[in-house]
Scaffold this active site. Structure first.
Site, PDB file in Angstrom:
ATOM      1  N   CYS A   1       0.815  -1.225   0.000  1.00 54.98           N
ATOM      2  CA  CYS A   1       0.000   0.000   0.000  1.00 54.98           C
ATOM      3  C   CYS A   1       0.848   1.274   0.000  1.00 54.98           C
ATOM      4  CB  CYS A   1      -0.945   0.004   1.193  1.00 54.98           C
ATOM      5  SG  CYS A   1      -2.044  -1.421   1.211  1.00 54.98           S
TER       6      CYS A   1
ATOM      7  N   HIS B   1      -2.901   7.180   3.185  1.00 58.96           N
ATOM      8  CA  HIS B   1      -3.371   5.927   2.581  1.00 58.96           C
ATOM      9  C   HIS B   1      -4.741   5.591   3.168  1.00 58.96           C
ATOM     10  CE1 HIS B   1      -3.955   1.906   1.371  1.00 58.96           C
ATOM     11  NE2 HIS B   1      -3.577   1.355   2.512  1.00 58.96           N
TER      12      HIS B   1
ATOM     13  N   ASN C   1     -10.174   0.112   0.942  1.00 62.48           N
ATOM     14  CA  ASN C   1      -8.706   0.148   0.820  1.00 62.48           C
ATOM     15  C   ASN C   1      -8.319  -0.366  -0.569  1.00 62.48           C
ATOM     16  OD1 ASN C   1      -5.955  -0.308   0.934  1.00 62.48           O
ATOM     17  ND2 ASN C   1      -5.977  -1.168   3.006  1.00 62.48           N
TER      18      ASN C   1
END
Ligand SMILES: CC(C)(COP(=O)(O)OP(=O)(O)OC[C@H]1O[C@@H](n2cnc3c(N)ncnc32)[C@H](O)[C@@H]1OP(=O)(O)O)[C@@H](O)C(=O)NCCC(=O)NCCS
Length: 361
Positions: free
Chosen positions: A147, A285, A315
């Site tokens: 990520c 993020h 996500n």
């Protein structure tokens, strides 16, 4: 239904307690922050697959609820790639839009970097497929920092641009829904599919950096797919045990995320000789609204300077930051000169932060 968090965009497309920040730093004549580079985002494009999966959709087949997911994560919905739609297809759509935004064509691109944890195939690299689909005749490679991949990609691209390779197409694209066990409620509710791309090139008036990247691979098992790599080749027993899907020790990752994104962001500000008051917009993020609120609280970023899309996208791993930037721009939150703090964490474990001064392409 729980109240949405401040600064969060709701699915009916309104902001909660949202006001556009005054951007006191939109002064092109000021000095560039220490440690930053004259590298600009020349274009930005995003893409989300058509299918939207709500929490209620998931609750139809899983022992979970809209209330639990919203309260624990802030997620309301996520997008899911269509059957046959691969990461390269998502990357291509986002990249096309970024090139259009930059006013560039495929033949202009000198390098393609694709940040992804979900390439079309284990081998071959995915970026060359993306380049081929776009008609780009240039070197192309994948970059996997989970990520944190987009922030890692920004630093890699900055190095390449300053060494003379430009423009560079940097894409974050993922099909996370393909690597989660749909029957595992603790993981599958978190992730979505999508892509975001930027074109980067030199610009003396631009500011990108400084960067703070880090990693700690002492124990990757807090967030990983155990089987299918060289350490644990996949076999029928592994598949029966569902060890070819993503697993996670959620609480541990949660604590890691807040601690490392906060510390890394602070290191970037320190390197730049800036304080949090110098930041116009915070884009972290998009893993979990509680994590984002925790980082913002530790840094002292007020809610009206945070932009979040985790409620709409879930996500999306390396795609989450460019997707969030695209959404911020669509909502008028990136006027010329906006100073943005980016920070991410991911499997590995990895983390990374940087500062970006937005210049209207
Ligand atoms: C995953 C996460 C939301 C779970 O929240 P949590 O408050 O830590 O919850 P726990 O995992 O302790 O589980 C609490 C309970 O809810 C249950 N639960 C887990 N998932 C659930 C779901 N989708 N719906 C309903 N209940 C669920 C658990 O089984 C547990 O039940 P128990 O108390 O009977 O054992 C949270 O830990 C998190 O966000 N971690 C970071 C994950 C992340 O961002 N990963 C990606 C990194 S890039």
């Amino acid at each position: 239904m729980p109240e949405p968090a401040p600064g969060l965009r709701t699915s009916d497309d309104t902001f909660v307690e949202h006001t556009v920040s005054p951007h006191p730093h939109a002064d092109a004549t000021r000095d560039r922050p220490t440690g930053s580079f004259g590298v600009a985002i020349l274009g930005l494009g995003t893409y989300l697959p058509d299918e939207v999966v709500t929490n209620d959709d998931l609750a139809a087949t899983l022992d979970t609820s809209d209330e639990w997911i919203r309260a624990r994560t802030g997620i309301e919905q996520r997008h899911r790639a269509a059957t046959g739609e691969a990461t390269s297809d998502i990357a291509v759509e986002a990249a096309r839009r970024a090139l259009d935004d930059a006013g560039l064509v495929a033949s202009d691109v000198k390098m393609v970097l694709l940040a992804t944890s979900t390439p079309d195939y284990k081998i071959a690299a995915c970026a060359p497929m993306v380049a081929a689909k776009l008609g780009i005749d240039a070197p192309a490679m994948d970059l996997n920092a989970a990520c944190s991949g987009f922030v890692y990609g920004l630093q890699a691209a900055t190095g390449m641009v300053t060494a003379g390779t430009a423009p560079i197409l940097l894409i974050g694209a993922e099909t996370m829904t393909r690597i989660v066990d749909p029957s595992d409620r603790s993981v599958s509710i978190l992730f979505g599919d999508g892509g975001g791309a930027v074109v980067l090139g030199p610009d003396e008036n631009a500011e990108l950096g400084p960067f703070d990247l880090g990693s700690d691979g002492a124990d990757p098992s807090g967030l990983y797919i155990e089987a299918g790599g060289s350490a644990v080749p996949v076999d029928a027993e592994m598949i029966d045990d569902r060890r070819h899907f993503l697993t996670m020790r959620g609480r541990e990752i949660y604590r890691f995320a807040i601690a490392n994104m906060s510390a890394s962001s602070q290191r970037v500000l320190d390197q730049a000789d800036l304080t949090v008051d110098d930041v116009d917009l915070f884009v972290g993020h998009q893993a979990n609204i509680r994590i984002l609120n925790g980082v913002a609280a530790q840094l002292g970023v007020p809610a009206d300077r945070c932009h979040t899309t985790v409620n709409l996208h879930g996500n999306t791993s390396s795609a989450s930051i460019p997707l969030c930037l695209g959404d911020a721009r669509d909502h008028g939150r990136l006027p010329d000169g906006t100073r943005v703090l980016l920070t991410a964490f991911g499997a590995g474990l990895t983390w990374g932060s940087t500062l970006l001064t937005w210049r209207n392409p």
